[in-house]
Motif scaffolding. Structure first.
Motif, PDB file in Angstrom:
ATOM      1  N   ASN A 149       0.805  -1.222   0.000  1.00 10.81           N
ATOM      2  CA  ASN A 149       0.000   0.000   0.000  1.00 10.81           C
ATOM      3  C   ASN A 149       0.839   1.273   0.000  1.00 10.81           C
ATOM      4  N   GLU A 150       2.039   1.224   0.599  1.00  9.74           N
ATOM      5  CA  GLU A 150       2.846   2.447   0.688  1.00  9.74           C
ATOM      6  C   GLU A 150       3.742   2.663  -0.524  1.00  9.74           C
ATOM      7  N   THR A 151       4.236   1.563  -1.074  1.00  4.41           N
ATOM      8  CA  THR A 151       5.222   1.698  -2.164  1.00  4.41           C
ATOM      9  C   THR A 151       4.702   1.219  -3.508  1.00  4.41           C
ATOM     10  N   GLY A 152       3.661   0.399  -3.492  1.00  5.45           N
ATOM     11  CA  GLY A 152       3.146  -0.183  -4.736  1.00  5.45           C
ATOM     12  C   GLY A 152       3.928  -1.401  -5.204  1.00  5.45           C
ATOM     13  N   VAL A 153       4.976  -1.776  -4.464  1.00  6.44           N
ATOM     14  CA  VAL A 153       5.813  -2.900  -4.895  1.00  6.44           C
ATOM     15  C   VAL A 153       4.991  -4.200  -4.917  1.00  6.44           C
ATOM     16  N   GLY A 287      12.495   0.402  -6.358  1.00  3.80           N
ATOM     17  CA  GLY A 287      12.994   0.179  -7.715  1.00  3.80           C
ATOM     18  C   GLY A 287      11.970   0.740  -8.693  1.00  3.80           C
ATOM     19  N   VAL A 288      12.324   0.811  -9.976  1.00  2.10           N
ATOM     20  CA  VAL A 288      11.372   1.395 -10.937  1.00  2.10           C
ATOM     21  C   VAL A 288      10.370   0.379 -11.471  1.00  2.10           C
ATOM     22  N   SER A 289      10.791  -0.885 -11.585  1.00  2.00           N
ATOM     23  CA  SER A 289       9.869  -1.880 -12.148  1.00  2.00           C
ATOM     24  C   SER A 289       9.128  -2.571 -11.005  1.00  2.00           C
ATOM     25  N   ASN A 290       8.313  -3.579 -11.339  1.00  2.94           N
ATOM     26  CA  ASN A 290       7.697  -4.383 -10.282  1.00  2.94           C
ATOM     27  C   ASN A 290       6.766  -3.623  -9.361  1.00  2.94           C
ATOM     28  N   ARG A 291       6.060  -2.656  -9.901  1.00  2.00           N
ATOM     29  CA  ARG A 291       5.136  -1.877  -9.064  1.00  2.00           C
ATOM     30  C   ARG A 291       3.765  -1.813  -9.721  1.00  2.00           C
TER      31      ARG A 291
END
Ligand code: PLP
Length: 400
Positions: A149-153, A287-291
């Motif tokens: 919920n906080e990072t979108g990861v 990181g930029v991907s995986n979100r």
């Protein structure tokens, strides 16, 4: 007002509201009654169960239980599995779960359960080797969120279920998909999930309605005992309008997945790259991907998140900080701490979460205003030497 706090809650879609309306004043019968007047209400529930089944690709409608929220779904799943199977006393979860899961595990630890909390790296990715090493014959449950919920990861749910099943076939796998539903495809069969929770208010249904998937091979003891609603797995007269709303929201969310993956992501990326480029004391906390496509978590170094939010609020911009202000003390986010976000950025971290309603004009406005806000707050920071050093470093590296 510019609302970039859609991981907290979302606006109800007008079509969802429309789908709910008949069940307040016209078709208000109790769906369990036997007279003809209750048929529309019971049909609405039956239809909604089918829609939610398809939304998460469950095998059977009987595997869907309507609940009041994501927290109830998680509590029902976790307590339900552990109460049904009292012989195993070991649980594995992660350090970055939502409080509705973490606080429950803390209570269970006091009751004699052993809980292992798996860590993440600085990108927010889960340590799968640690997870694998912890699974034993005594592991009753592995409980992992799909998206943070906080990072979108996003966690690799299929890989995790394969690891679990390779080590202990009896271990149940619960996935908190509250922040994944409506943002990325959910497929419980493809991903080997035993139990999964969702919450309507995160994807344009109202607050107060959720669902829990329990696959037919998983037995649970109900959390709420009473009447025979939800096949005895969750007592209480069904909330027909909200169930109808949840189903409509799920249909719309399914149709909107492509828009999330392209347009919402494009706007998120635009906001993120502009803020990182134009504000020297900013850093991406993941990181930029995986979100998931709608979320970015950015740390503004040597400034206070609450102050940033207040300045944003003055301009009508809504977002969240990574801190929870409890009883006067600012507790840094447990998620960002688990990721080892530097102390210089952890207190100044802001989560921006977009939705299908976010417009380009709004993103342009926030992009324009954020550097002014951060500059104003940075000017009164007591860390001027550190900030000057940071600026020099960023310029030298061509990142500002
Ligand atoms: N799980 C996650 C990942 C969440 O983000 C939330 C809410 O923010 C919940 C569970 C709890 O959902 P609800 O507010 O519907 O109880």
């Amino acid at each position: 007002m510019i609302y970039l706090d859609n991981n907290a809650t979302t606006k109800i879609d007008e079509h969802v509201l429309e789908a709910m309306m008949p069940y307040f004043q016209e078709e208000y019968a109790n769906p369990s009654s036997i007279y003809g007047f209750s048929k529309k209400a019971s049909d609405a529930i039956k239809e909604a169960r089918g829609v939610i089944k398809d939304f998460i690709n469950a095998k059977d409608e009987k595997e869907i239980i309507f609940t009041s929220c994501g927290s109830e779904s998680a509590n029902t799943a976790i307590k339900g599995v552990l109460t049904y199977n009292k012989s195993q006393k070991h649980i594995i979860t992660t350090k970055v779960e939502h409080p509705c899961v973490l606080n429950l595990y803390q209570t269970l630890e006091k009751q004699g359960y052993k809980v292992d909390y798996i860590g993440v790296n600085s990108d927010g990715d889960l340590d799968l080797e640690e997870l694998e090493a912890k699974i034993t014959a005594d592991t009753a449950l592995v409980s992992v969120m799909w998206a943070n919920n906080e990072t979108g990861v996003i966690f690799p749910i299929k890989k995790i279920s394969e690891i679990i099943k390779s080590k202990n076939k009896e271990t149940k796998f619960f996935v908190d998909a509250v922040q994944a539903a409506g943002k990325i495809p959910i497929d419980v069969q493809e991903n080997g999930i035993d139990l999964l929770g969702i919450s309507g208010h995160k994807f344009h249904a109202p607050k107060g309605i959720g669902a829990l998937y329990v696959n037919s091979k998983t037995l649970i003891t109900p959390l709420i005992v009473g009447g025979h609603q939800e096949r005895g797995k969750r007592a209480g007269t069904e909330n027909v309008p909200y169930i109808a709303g949840l189903a409509k929201a799920a249909e719309l969310a399914q149709d909107g997945l492509k828009y999330e993956a392209t347009e919402v992501k494009r706007l998120r990326d635009k906001l993120e790259s502009n803020l990182l480029k134009n504000i020297y004391n900013s850093r991406l906390n993941t990181g930029v991907s995986n979100r998931v496509p709608n979320t970015t978590n950015i740390g503004f170094e040597y400034v206070e998140g609450e102050l940033i939010l207040l300045h944003m609020s003055d301009l009508g911009i809504c977002a969240s900080s990574g801190s929870a202000c409890t009883s006067g003390s600012l507790e840094p986010s447990h998620v960002l701490r688990a990721m080892n976000v530097p102390f210089t950025a952890i207190h100044g971290s802001i989560r921006f979460s977009l939705s299908k309603y976010t417009t380009e004009k709004e993103i342009d406005y926030v992009t324009e205003k954020m550097p002014e806000i951060i500059q104003k707050i940075t000017a009164i920071s007591p860390y001027q030497d550190e900030l000057a050093e940071l600026k020099k470093h960023k310029i030298a590296n061509g990142r500002y």
